[in-house]
Design an enzyme around this catalytic site. Structure first.
Site, PDB file in Angstrom:
ATOM      1  N   GLY A  13      90.674 -23.230 -61.160  1.00 17.90           N
ATOM      2  CA  GLY A  13      90.255 -23.258 -62.600  1.00 17.90           C
ATOM      3  C   GLY A  13      88.995 -22.901 -63.139  1.00 17.90           C
ATOM      4  O   GLY A  13      88.299 -22.126 -62.460  1.00 17.90           O
ATOM      5  N   PHE A  14      88.471 -23.513 -64.037  1.00 18.54           N
ATOM      6  CA  PHE A  14      86.985 -23.438 -64.680  1.00 18.54           C
ATOM      7  C   PHE A  14      86.129 -23.283 -63.497  1.00 18.54           C
ATOM      8  O   PHE A  14      85.361 -22.443 -63.594  1.00 18.54           O
ATOM      9  CB  PHE A  14      86.938 -24.330 -65.724  1.00 18.54           C
ATOM     10  CG  PHE A  14      87.679 -24.570 -66.851  1.00 18.54           C
ATOM     11  CD1 PHE A  14      88.598 -23.362 -67.257  1.00 18.54           C
ATOM     12  CD2 PHE A  14      88.017 -25.573 -67.788  1.00 18.54           C
ATOM     13  CE1 PHE A  14      89.529 -23.266 -68.267  1.00 18.54           C
ATOM     14  CE2 PHE A  14      88.722 -25.474 -68.798  1.00 18.54           C
ATOM     15  CZ  PHE A  14      89.614 -24.438 -69.066  1.00 18.54           C
ATOM     16  N   ARG A  34      87.820 -32.109 -53.636  1.00 16.66           N
ATOM     17  CA  ARG A  34      88.359 -33.066 -52.352  1.00 16.66           C
ATOM     18  C   ARG A  34      88.978 -31.731 -51.573  1.00 16.66           C
ATOM     19  O   ARG A  34      89.109 -32.520 -50.314  1.00 16.66           O
ATOM     20  CB  ARG A  34      89.379 -33.819 -53.069  1.00 16.66           C
ATOM     21  CG  ARG A  34      88.931 -35.018 -53.810  1.00 16.66           C
ATOM     22  CD  ARG A  34      89.849 -35.816 -54.470  1.00 16.66           C
ATOM     23  NE  ARG A  34      90.616 -34.753 -55.566  1.00 16.66           N
ATOM     24  CZ  ARG A  34      91.637 -34.967 -56.260  1.00 16.66           C
ATOM     25  NH1 ARG A  34      92.064 -36.074 -56.153  1.00 16.66           N
ATOM     26  NH2 ARG A  34      92.131 -34.296 -57.311  1.00 16.66           N
ATOM     27  N   ARG A  35      89.338 -30.544 -51.887  1.00 15.27           N
ATOM     28  CA  ARG A  35      90.129 -29.803 -51.098  1.00 15.27           C
ATOM     29  C   ARG A  35      89.016 -28.851 -50.252  1.00 15.27           C
ATOM     30  O   ARG A  35      88.721 -27.774 -50.738  1.00 15.27           O
ATOM     31  CB  ARG A  35      91.020 -29.138 -51.821  1.00 15.27           C
ATOM     32  CG  ARG A  35      92.355 -29.844 -52.270  1.00 15.27           C
ATOM     33  CD  ARG A  35      93.067 -29.072 -53.406  1.00 15.27           C
ATOM     34  NE  ARG A  35      92.524 -28.879 -54.466  1.00 15.27           N
ATOM     35  CZ  ARG A  35      93.244 -28.331 -55.354  1.00 15.27           C
ATOM     36  NH1 ARG A  35      94.393 -27.924 -55.410  1.00 15.27           N
ATOM     37  NH2 ARG A  35      92.883 -28.119 -56.701  1.00 15.27           N
ATOM     38  N   VAL A  61      85.124 -37.383 -56.693  1.00 11.29           N
ATOM     39  CA  VAL A  61      84.361 -38.095 -57.740  1.00 11.29           C
ATOM     40  C   VAL A  61      84.458 -39.603 -58.318  1.00 11.29           C
ATOM     41  O   VAL A  61      83.685 -40.185 -58.844  1.00 11.29           O
ATOM     42  CB  VAL A  61      84.064 -37.150 -59.213  1.00 11.29           C
ATOM     43  CG1 VAL A  61      83.312 -35.816 -58.711  1.00 11.29           C
ATOM     44  CG2 VAL A  61      85.385 -36.929 -59.797  1.00 11.29           C
ATOM     45  N   ASN A  87      82.503 -30.568 -64.385  1.00 15.60           N
ATOM     46  CA  ASN A  87      83.898 -30.100 -64.848  1.00 15.60           C
ATOM     47  C   ASN A  87      85.059 -30.834 -64.234  1.00 15.60           C
ATOM     48  O   ASN A  87      86.142 -30.825 -64.588  1.00 15.60           O
ATOM     49  CB  ASN A  87      83.737 -28.667 -64.188  1.00 15.60           C
ATOM     50  CG  ASN A  87      85.213 -27.957 -64.139  1.00 15.60           C
ATOM     51  OD1 ASN A  87      85.787 -27.576 -65.194  1.00 15.60           O
ATOM     52  ND2 ASN A  87      86.009 -27.784 -62.834  1.00 15.60           N
ATOM     53  N   TYR A 153      94.266 -39.370 -71.861  1.00 12.19           N
ATOM     54  CA  TYR A 153      93.768 -38.078 -71.611  1.00 12.19           C
ATOM     55  C   TYR A 153      92.686 -37.855 -72.789  1.00 12.19           C
ATOM     56  O   TYR A 153      91.486 -37.597 -72.406  1.00 12.19           O
ATOM     57  CB  TYR A 153      94.614 -37.187 -71.484  1.00 12.19           C
ATOM     58  CG  TYR A 153      93.884 -35.579 -71.235  1.00 12.19           C
ATOM     59  CD1 TYR A 153      93.050 -35.649 -70.025  1.00 12.19           C
ATOM     60  CD2 TYR A 153      93.863 -34.646 -72.056  1.00 12.19           C
ATOM     61  CE1 TYR A 153      92.356 -34.431 -69.633  1.00 12.19           C
ATOM     62  CE2 TYR A 153      92.977 -33.577 -71.989  1.00 12.19           C
ATOM     63  CZ  TYR A 153      92.301 -33.376 -70.626  1.00 12.19           C
ATOM     64  OH  TYR A 153      91.507 -32.322 -70.440  1.00 12.19           O
ATOM     65  N   PHE A 190      95.737 -27.213 -64.124  1.00 14.53           N
ATOM     66  CA  PHE A 190      95.686 -28.283 -65.010  1.00 14.53           C
ATOM     67  C   PHE A 190      96.976 -28.859 -65.371  1.00 14.53           C
ATOM     68  O   PHE A 190      97.266 -29.825 -65.177  1.00 14.53           O
ATOM     69  CB  PHE A 190      95.065 -28.003 -66.475  1.00 14.53           C
ATOM     70  CG  PHE A 190      95.010 -28.801 -67.539  1.00 14.53           C
ATOM     71  CD1 PHE A 190      94.223 -30.037 -67.399  1.00 14.53           C
ATOM     72  CD2 PHE A 190      95.672 -28.984 -68.406  1.00 14.53           C
ATOM     73  CE1 PHE A 190      93.821 -30.912 -68.246  1.00 14.53           C
ATOM     74  CE2 PHE A 190      95.768 -30.046 -69.538  1.00 14.53           C
ATOM     75  CZ  PHE A 190      94.968 -30.927 -69.433  1.00 14.53           C
TER      76      PHE A 190
HETATM   77  P1  NDP Z   1      92.354 -27.489 -62.419  1.00 18.46           P
HETATM   78  O1  NDP Z   1      93.406 -28.578 -62.100  1.00 18.46           O
HETATM   79  O2  NDP Z   1      92.488 -26.046 -62.112  1.00 18.46           O
HETATM   80  O3  NDP Z   1      90.841 -27.840 -61.709  1.00 18.46           O
HETATM   81  C1  NDP Z   1      90.462 -29.130 -61.532  1.00 18.46           C
HETATM   82  C2  NDP Z   1      89.298 -29.253 -60.666  1.00 18.46           C
HETATM   83  O4  NDP Z   1      88.773 -30.722 -60.780  1.00 18.46           O
HETATM   84  C3  NDP Z   1      89.711 -29.066 -59.107  1.00 18.46           C
HETATM   85  O5  NDP Z   1      88.482 -28.326 -58.788  1.00 18.46           O
HETATM   86  C4  NDP Z   1      89.912 -30.546 -58.763  1.00 18.46           C
HETATM   87  O6  NDP Z   1      89.407 -30.259 -57.108  1.00 18.46           O
HETATM   88  C5  NDP Z   1      88.852 -31.205 -59.359  1.00 18.46           C
HETATM   89  N1  NDP Z   1      88.890 -32.527 -59.254  1.00 18.46           N
HETATM   90  C6  NDP Z   1      90.096 -33.212 -59.936  1.00 18.46           C
HETATM   91  N2  NDP Z   1      90.000 -34.437 -59.582  1.00 18.46           N
HETATM   92  C7  NDP Z   1      88.886 -34.649 -58.701  1.00 18.46           C
HETATM   93  C8  NDP Z   1      88.384 -35.796 -57.942  1.00 18.46           C
HETATM   94  N3  NDP Z   1      88.985 -36.906 -57.993  1.00 18.46           N
HETATM   95  N4  NDP Z   1      87.218 -35.464 -57.338  1.00 18.46           N
HETATM   96  C9  NDP Z   1      86.756 -34.386 -57.170  1.00 18.46           C
HETATM   97  N5  NDP Z   1      87.234 -33.345 -57.798  1.00 18.46           N
HETATM   98  C10 NDP Z   1      88.533 -33.422 -58.414  1.00 18.46           C
HETATM   99  O7  NDP Z   1      91.878 -27.775 -63.971  1.00 18.46           O
HETATM  100  P2  NDP Z   1      91.026 -27.071 -65.104  1.00 18.46           P
HETATM  101  O8  NDP Z   1      90.087 -26.066 -64.244  1.00 18.46           O
HETATM  102  O9  NDP Z   1      91.703 -26.803 -66.423  1.00 18.46           O
HETATM  103  O10 NDP Z   1      89.962 -28.440 -65.450  1.00 18.46           O
HETATM  104  C11 NDP Z   1      88.676 -28.436 -65.440  1.00 18.46           C
HETATM  105  C12 NDP Z   1      88.354 -29.431 -66.293  1.00 18.46           C
HETATM  106  O11 NDP Z   1      88.656 -28.849 -67.651  1.00 18.46           O
HETATM  107  C13 NDP Z   1      88.877 -30.572 -66.355  1.00 18.46           C
HETATM  108  O12 NDP Z   1      87.796 -31.724 -66.819  1.00 18.46           O
HETATM  109  C14 NDP Z   1      89.814 -30.601 -67.631  1.00 18.46           C
HETATM  110  O13 NDP Z   1      89.986 -31.881 -68.312  1.00 18.46           O
HETATM  111  C15 NDP Z   1      89.257 -29.667 -68.449  1.00 18.46           C
HETATM  112  N6  NDP Z   1      90.073 -28.802 -69.497  1.00 18.46           N
HETATM  113  C16 NDP Z   1      90.838 -28.174 -69.114  1.00 18.46           C
HETATM  114  C17 NDP Z   1      91.824 -27.517 -70.079  1.00 18.46           C
HETATM  115  C18 NDP Z   1      93.077 -26.558 -69.754  1.00 18.46           C
HETATM  116  O14 NDP Z   1      93.985 -26.494 -70.749  1.00 18.46           O
HETATM  117  N7  NDP Z   1      92.844 -25.996 -68.573  1.00 18.46           N
HETATM  118  C19 NDP Z   1      91.290 -27.400 -71.424  1.00 18.46           C
HETATM  119  C20 NDP Z   1      90.319 -28.297 -71.443  1.00 18.46           C
HETATM  120  C21 NDP Z   1      89.532 -28.970 -70.839  1.00 18.46           C
HETATM  121  P3  NDP Z   1      90.239 -31.142 -55.954  1.00 18.46           P
HETATM  122  O15 NDP Z   1      91.512 -31.269 -56.605  1.00 18.46           O
HETATM  123  O16 NDP Z   1      90.019 -30.081 -54.919  1.00 18.46           O
HETATM  124  O17 NDP Z   1      89.552 -32.385 -55.923  1.00 18.46           O
HETATM  125  C1  8X3 Z   2      93.429 -29.635 -72.042  1.00 17.74           C
HETATM  126  C2  8X3 Z   2      94.100 -29.004 -72.963  1.00 17.74           C
HETATM  127  O1  8X3 Z   2      95.661 -29.251 -74.950  1.00 17.74           O
HETATM  128  O2  8X3 Z   2      96.290 -30.393 -72.972  1.00 17.74           O
HETATM  129  O3  8X3 Z   2      92.183 -30.418 -72.405  1.00 17.74           O
HETATM  130  O4  8X3 Z   2      94.718 -31.350 -74.333  1.00 17.74           O
HETATM  131  S1  8X3 Z   2      95.341 -29.960 -73.773  1.00 17.74           S
END
Ligand code: NDP
Ligand code: 8X3
Length: 262
Positions: A13-14, A34-35, A61, A87, A153, A190
């Site tokens: 993701g981001f 974690r991966r 984290v 992030n 959330y 996500f």
């Molecule tokens: P993804 O699921 O694609 O990525 C999430 C990332 O967070 C992964 O790299 C994952 O790594 C890491 N992560 C999650 N839990 C843990 C943990 N316990 N320890 C370490 N790393 C962790 O989602 P997004 O890229 O969409 O999400 C990134 C951020 O953006 C989040 O904070 C999310 O809330 C936010 N966000 C997302 C939106 C969306 O619609 N997609 C919109 C607004 C905000 P791994 O699993 O390898 O640990």
């Molecule tokens: C992620 C976007 O719309 O699921 O933060 O809350 S939403």
């Protein structure tokens, strides 16, 4: 001088897109998640493509001890951090408050809130000692407006919003920039995580909305980080064209299109 970024949650993701964008711009990139295999894969891809140095740190984290050990390892490998992108995060479940799973709630609070704090507590003093740095917190539209069943959330992302504002005040004397990027729906892993691996349900969230992509957020992060030294974007809310806020979105098919003569 070598420019260095730390991106938490860079296995997808981001985070992955931001790490890639900054590697392309010549940054040394420190990536976490974690991966472990995904981190190794991204390291090898980025080093091959852009030639810079990529540092990988595998930890959860949510675990304060693991964060401390990983940050000590990081400090032994890099002299400073210019940009920290907080992030790593997730949504887990989408249930009414009277039916929510408490394990889901704890995962979100521990990751989105406590994890962000553990990492920031380690990195902010490094930035303070140089009177320089930039912290980019990934919030959400969910941290601006709540929506049905979003309860915990949304609460974690409202907390990120509060922390973003208050970090900026605390770090102001040290010339440390603090920026929140608050995306709306974006097509990453996500929703797959939120719906516990239900790929069909996850896919349906993005059907016919022309959602944001991870690279859109990476471009915005790069823009925020590459402004002149005296300019700090405090807060940015970003949605795709079919979304107005957390709960109001339409389908692409429902957009009023101009008539062919217009
Ligand atoms: P993804 O699921 O694609 O990525 C999430 C990332 O967070 C992964 O790299 C994952 O790594 C890491 N992560 C999650 N839990 C843990 C943990 N316990 N320890 C370490 N790393 C962790 O989602 P997004 O890229 O969409 O999400 C990134 C951020 O953006 C989040 O904070 C999310 O809330 C936010 N966000 C997302 C939106 C969306 O619609 N997609 C919109 C607004 C905000 P791994 O699993 O390898 O640990
Ligand atoms: C992620 C976007 O719309 O699921 O933060 O809350 S939403």
């Amino acid at each position: 001088m070598e420019k260095i970024i730390l991106v938490t949650g860079a296995t997808s993701g981001f985070g992955k897109a931001i790490a890639t964008r900054f590697a392309k711009e010549g940054y040394t990139v420190c990536i976490t998640g974690r991966r472990e295999e995904r981190l190794a894969e991204l390291k090898s891809e980025l080093e091959k493509q852009y030639g810079g140095n990529v540092v990988t740190l595998t930890f959860d984290v949510r675990d304060r001890g693991q964060v401390a050990i990983a940050m000590d390892k990081l400090k032994a490998q890099v002299p400073h951090i210019d940009v920290l992108v907080n992030n790593a995060g997730l949504a887990s479940g989408l249930s009414s408050i009277d039916e929510g799973d408490i394990d889901d709630w704890e995962a979100m609070i521990d990751t989105n809130l406590k994890g962000l704090l553990y990492v920031t507590r380690q990195i902010a003093p490094m930035m303070r000692s140089r009177s320089k740095g930039h912290i980019i917190n990934i919030g959400s539209t969910a941290g601006k407006t709540v929506y049905k069943n979003g309860n915990v959330y949304c609460a974690t992302k409202f907390a990120v919003d509060a922390l973003n504002q208050s970090m900026r005040i605390d770090l102001l004397p040290y010339g440390i920039k603090v920026t929140a990027i608050n995306p709306g729906m974006a097509e990453t892993e996500f929703s797959n995580v939120r719906f516990h691996g239900d790929a069909e349900r996850a896919k349906s969230v993005y059907a016919d909305v022309n959602a944001l992509q991870a690279t859109d957020i990476a471009d915005i992060a790069w823009y925020c980080a590459s402004l002149p030294a005296h300019v700090c974007i405090n807060d940015l809310t970003v949605t795709c064209l079919t979304q107005a806020n957390s709960f109001y979105a339409i389908k692409e098919a429902d957009r009023v299109k101009a008539s062919p003569e217009a």
